[in-house]
Design an enzyme around this catalytic site. Structure first.
Site, PDB file in Angstrom:
ATOM      1  CB  CYS A 152      -0.958   0.000   1.182  1.00 42.80           C
ATOM      2  SG  CYS A 152      -0.132  -0.116   2.795  1.00 42.80           S
ATOM      3  CG  HIS A 167      -4.096   0.496   4.592  1.00 43.56           C
ATOM      4  ND1 HIS A 167      -3.542  -0.313   3.622  1.00 43.56           N
ATOM      5  CD2 HIS A 167      -5.136   1.141   3.997  1.00 43.56           C
ATOM      6  CE1 HIS A 167      -4.235  -0.176   2.496  1.00 43.56           C
ATOM      7  NE2 HIS A 167      -5.187   0.702   2.702  1.00 43.56           N
TER       8      HIS A 167
END
Length: 931
Positions: free
Chosen positions: A423, A792
């Site tokens: 990510c 994330h």
């Protein structure tokens, strides 16, 4: 009685009449009869059993009363009650053992099978023995698989469930009496549910058998199934799907136990493809079972395991998110104590999943509102729950085949598939793609080679712009751009990746420029293309260097490069040392708790720890806080007034970055004029503004007490429009002396050379002027998580070019005579020293002009969501911000950027078009012509 028997034997009546006669015989058999009548019943029973259908037809129509009619089973059952004391009944038992096996092989309906089960439960002597017992159990299992209920009324449904229960109870009794029949029966069950025959759909009534299987057999059975090489993946997938369907059976116990055992067994042998396919196929069905109290608890157990084990992607969780709020509302409204307890379990699961898959504010906002009054588990408990069930930790290579084939979202934008904790790369690539002018220049470059990193970026941009995929897997670019010290599959810092990527692209182009001087031959050999291939002509024209000897700027320098001046003034002799250095991003530290912030508009206290260096230094720096000049307030507001302190803003952090810093105590400056360590003042000035201003908020501070890097969760107000103070030379006299940029490993202050007397300093200051350069926000990279080691990344982005007019120069007032000119104007007389903030009227913002990029998922969003994200989701904080410089409308003409004119999307070059076309054809072939 004799007359009834005679009537039964010689009857020529219709079928209904014959059934009535049988009923009368049954009634008579239940009464007291003589021995002679018992013998007659025995004789008749034998004849009815031994004669086949054809023989019955020859016996004046008895063929319709065959063994498929429940009435005849009732008749035989009643006769056995009368004949049980007769010695000749043993002969009947042996005959019935054969006959009941034959009847079961004919797949009787549930009602007949239930009557037969009742008779065999009363007269176990009629159950087949030894090898025939195994065959009988297998055939009875298969018969249950053919049970189907077409009833719609509750009474009929209850009768059906009762009938199935009687049959499953019979099997349980046989398994207990004959243990050798159990394993073959289970094998038959698996053979049935693993069948891939599309014409056969076994009944969920098989679920009634699960509760009768000893739990101690689970390990043995599951290991046998998952390690059997003869069992194909398709068969195992089918079997698992059908076992999950069993959750709908109202009286099934331990179905959830068996389903989870099989899921864990498949994970143990790394059958991840099966687990992924089944989870995505059945997760919504399992969720729908939560509406029914009778099967709710088992369904929640399976749902929890499926979601908590499926941790590589939010896809499974997002399939059930749309149904979550309505279920919560139902559970709240029914008022049952069991529902309240269940709701606590369910909301805890939802909190865990939203924690795991952060970055979807629009998706989760309604859920958070629905459960705001429910207890929230602690972060420690959430982490414990998430770590217990994950099977994806055994493999980092799952993501390549995960996304199901689908079309683009309504945004028309393409997502990037997460290749396993990538990510950090995906968020940066989407951010660079949304840097409109940079994207256009990359796509316009003429690059004949295929091995350069810029060529791979160009191809990636082309695919993102023109692919028909909903999400693209950037495997090739990842392999080429991953820093060598980044471990594949592990979480990394997106800011570090961005710096590395821009530096690689810059050095690559510089190498080609250097090889140009030695001739095309050397360039060809070193980089797979000639130096002229790394140009953006003829799509746009680049200004020649204005001074002889000045190096031609690379694309990275043109788009992201700026220049920063660092000056240090000795507070004893007032001599000044100054040097200039390039930058591609500014690392903005949070002020220490004892330091005020804000510029000329007043100070505001901060509670964050200072960290970081100016140009990409350690985020755990021990540099002391910058002290304000004399007259500045460095006190902290009283505790009772801190609640009124407005949030920290990006202008605050830039002002703090540019504010003078006092070098004192152990950080004193060595003054060459004084030949000793002295107190000094350090100042930073921006000399050249980049086209794209990259700001990194240094949120990860080193905690010396715990020896860990902690995240600063302070909310930071993000303005849409800002002005950056840039110092430029007025042209009166020579510019301040410049010292070549040294290596970054030594003390910066010791490398700076003194510039001379105080008069020289004042003269240099007079030769410079400060101009506010306007910028418009175009992208924000968010970090969701509580530490630097976990979390994330996702990003917000919008298309902003240099000539969009969102932030005009201060000398361009809005034309009051032009009502269509809705662009905001900077306030007149605004100071240039601090970074200015200009709010934009909401009417001036196009609707749905922002996009939220979260790996494969792309959705519309708004600037209001960008501004309020941290207040709604406290662990989701802005980490990297990118602002686009706004050019004067009349300075360079439409679309001009640093001497470069390119105001529209360039047409794809032939090789890029061919690559995109090839990929689209491959996608359409694999998707089976869905588009």
């Amino acid at each position: 009685m004799d007359k009834i028997l005679e009537a039964l034997v010689g009857s020529t009546h219709s079928v209904p009449v014959k059934k009535a006669i049988v009923k009368k015989v049954v009634e008579a058999a239940e009464k007291e009869v003589t021995v002679e009548q018992c013998q007659a019943l025995y004789s008749l029973t034998t004849r009815l059993i031994l004669l086949g259908e054809d023989a019955f037809q020859r016996q004046q129509g008895y063929g319709t009363l065959d063994r498929k009619d429940p009435a005849i089973v009732d008749y035989i059952h009643s006769c056995l009650r009368l004949l049980i004391s007769c010695p000749s009944v043993l002969e009947i038992f042996s005959v019935l053992q054969v006959e009941v096996l034959r009847v079961v092989c004919e797949r009787p309906e549930p009602v007949l099978c239930a009557r037969l089960a009742g008779m065999l439960s009363d007269f176990v002597q009629c159950i087949p023995r030894d090898k025939a017992a195994v065959l009988f159990c297998q055939q009875l299992v298969r018969t249950i698989a053919y049970f189907h209920c077409a009833a719609s009324q509750e009474r009929e449904l209850r009768e059906y469930v009762t009938q199935v229960t009687k049959v499953s109870t019979l099997l349980q009794n046989i398994w207990k009496a004959e243990p050798t029949t159990l394993l073959p029966s289970l094998q038959e069950v698996f053979a049935i549910i693993s069948s891939t025959d599309p014409s056969f759909d076994p009944s969920i009534a098989l679920a009634s058998l699960v509760q009768h299987i000893p739990l101690q057999m689970i390990t043995l059975v599951i290991k046998s199934l998952t390690t059997d090489q003869n069992v194909k993946d398709a068969s195992m997938t089918q079997a698992l799907c059908r076992m999950i369907d069993w959750l709908s059976w109202p009286l099934a116990h331990y179905v959830d136990t068996w389903v989870i055992a099989l899921l864990k067994g498949l994970a143990a042998v790394q059958k991840f493809t099966i687990l992924i396919d089944v989870t995505l196929l059945k997760i919504e069905l399992v969720f729908s079972r939560l509406w029914y109290p009778i099967v709710r608890q088992g369904a929640l157990t399976v749902l929890s395991h499926m979601l908590l084990s499926f941790q590589h992607s939010p896809e499974a969780f997002h399939l059930v998110v749309p149904h979550t709020v309505s279920l919560i509302q139902m559970l709240k409204s029914d008022g049952l104590p069991s529902s309240k307890a269940f709701l606590h379990q369910f909301t805890e699961l939802i909190h865990c999943m939203m924690y795991q898959y952060s970055g979807f504010p629009e998706l989760y906002e309604n859920i958070l509102e629905a459960i705001k009054d429910m207890p929230k588990p602690s972060e420690e408990k959430i982490k414990l729950v998430l770590n217990q069930s994950a099977w994806t930790s055994q493999s980092n290579s799952l993501a390549s085949g995960l996304p199901r084939l689908m079309g683009k979202s309504e945004t028309g934008k393409t997502g990037l598939i997460n290749l396993g904790n990538t990510c950090y790369m995906n968020s940066i690539l989407q951010t660079l793609f949304m840097a409109t002018d940079f994207r256009r220049h990359v796509l316009s470059l003429h690059l004949s080679g295929t091995h350069t990193l810029m060529k791979k970026l160009q191809l990636l941009f082309a695919i993102l712009a023109h692919t028909q995929r909903a999400a693209y897997a950037p495997r090739s670019f990842f392999d080429a751009s991953r820093p060598p010290w980044f471990t594949a599959g592990s979480q990394q810092d997106c800011s570090e990746y961005l710096r590395y990527l821009l530096d690689r692209l810059h050095e690559e182009e510089k190498t080609i420029q250097a090889l140009m001087l030695t001739g095309p031959k050397h360039a060809d050999a070193g980089n797979g293309g000639t130096p002229s291939d790394f140009t953006d002509e003829p799509q746009h024209q680049v200004d020649e260097p204005s001074e002889a000897g000045e190096e031609r700027k690379t694309l990275i320098e043109k788009m992201f490069g700026g220049r920063l001046s660092t000056g240090i003034r000795c507070l004893r002799c007032h001599s000044v040392s100054e040097k200039e250095e390039p930058f591609t991003d500014l690392s903005l530290a949070f002020q220490p708790a004892a330091q005020t912030r804000g510029g000329v508009d007043g100070g505001r206290a901060s509670t964050s720890a200072h960290q970081g260096a100016v140009n990409g230094g350690s985020e755990a720096s021990d540099i002391p806080g910058r002290e304000r000049q004399a007259g500045g307030d460095s006190s902290v507001p009283p505790a009772d007034s801190q609640h009124a302190v407005p949030p920290l803003s990006v202008p605050d952090m830039v002002n703090y970055f540019l504010a003078p810093e006092i070098l004192d105590e152990e950080n004193k400056y060595y003054c060459e004029r004084c030949s000793s360590l002295q107190r000094a003042e350090k100042t930073l000035r921006v000399l050249e503004a980049p086209e794209y201003l990259v700001l990194t908020l240094l949120r990860f501070a080193y905690d010396a007490s715990c020896h860990v890097r902690r995240k600063i969760l302070d909310n930071v107000a993000i303005p849409l429009l800002v002005q950056l103070p840039v110092h430029s030379h007025s042209g009166r006299g020579p510019s301040p002396p410049q010292v070549p940029s040294p290596d970054g490993g030594e003390n910066l202050a010791k490398k700076l050379k003194p510039s001379g007397e105080d008069g020289e300093e004042r003269e240099a200051e007079e030769r410079t002027q400060v101009e506010p350069v306007p910028y418009a926000l175009c992208a924000v990279v968010m970090h969701s998580g509580m530490s630097s080691e976990s979390g994330h990344y996702y990003s917000y982005g919008r298309n902003v070019s240099s000539n969009d007019g969102l932030c005009p120069q201060k000398d361009e007032p809005q034309d009051p005579a032009n009502p269509t000119d809705s662009n905001p104007v900077l306030p007149s007389g605004s100071t240039c020293s601090p970074l200015a903030l200009q709010e934009t009227p909401q009417a001036a913002l196009p609707p749905r002009d922002w996009f939220l990029f979260n790996d494969s998922r792309v959705t519309f969003t708004s600037f209001q969501s960008v501004q309020s994200i941290t207040s709604r989701f406290p662990k989701d904080t802005a980490y990297i911000l990118i602002y686009r410089k706004q050019s004067s409308r009349h300075s360079q003409g439409p679309g001009a950027t640093n001497g470069v004119r390119l105001s529209s999307e360039p047409p794809l070059q032939k090789d890029l078009m061919e690559a995109v076309t090839k990929d689209n054809k491959l996608f359409l072939q694999v998707s089976g012509g869905l588009y």
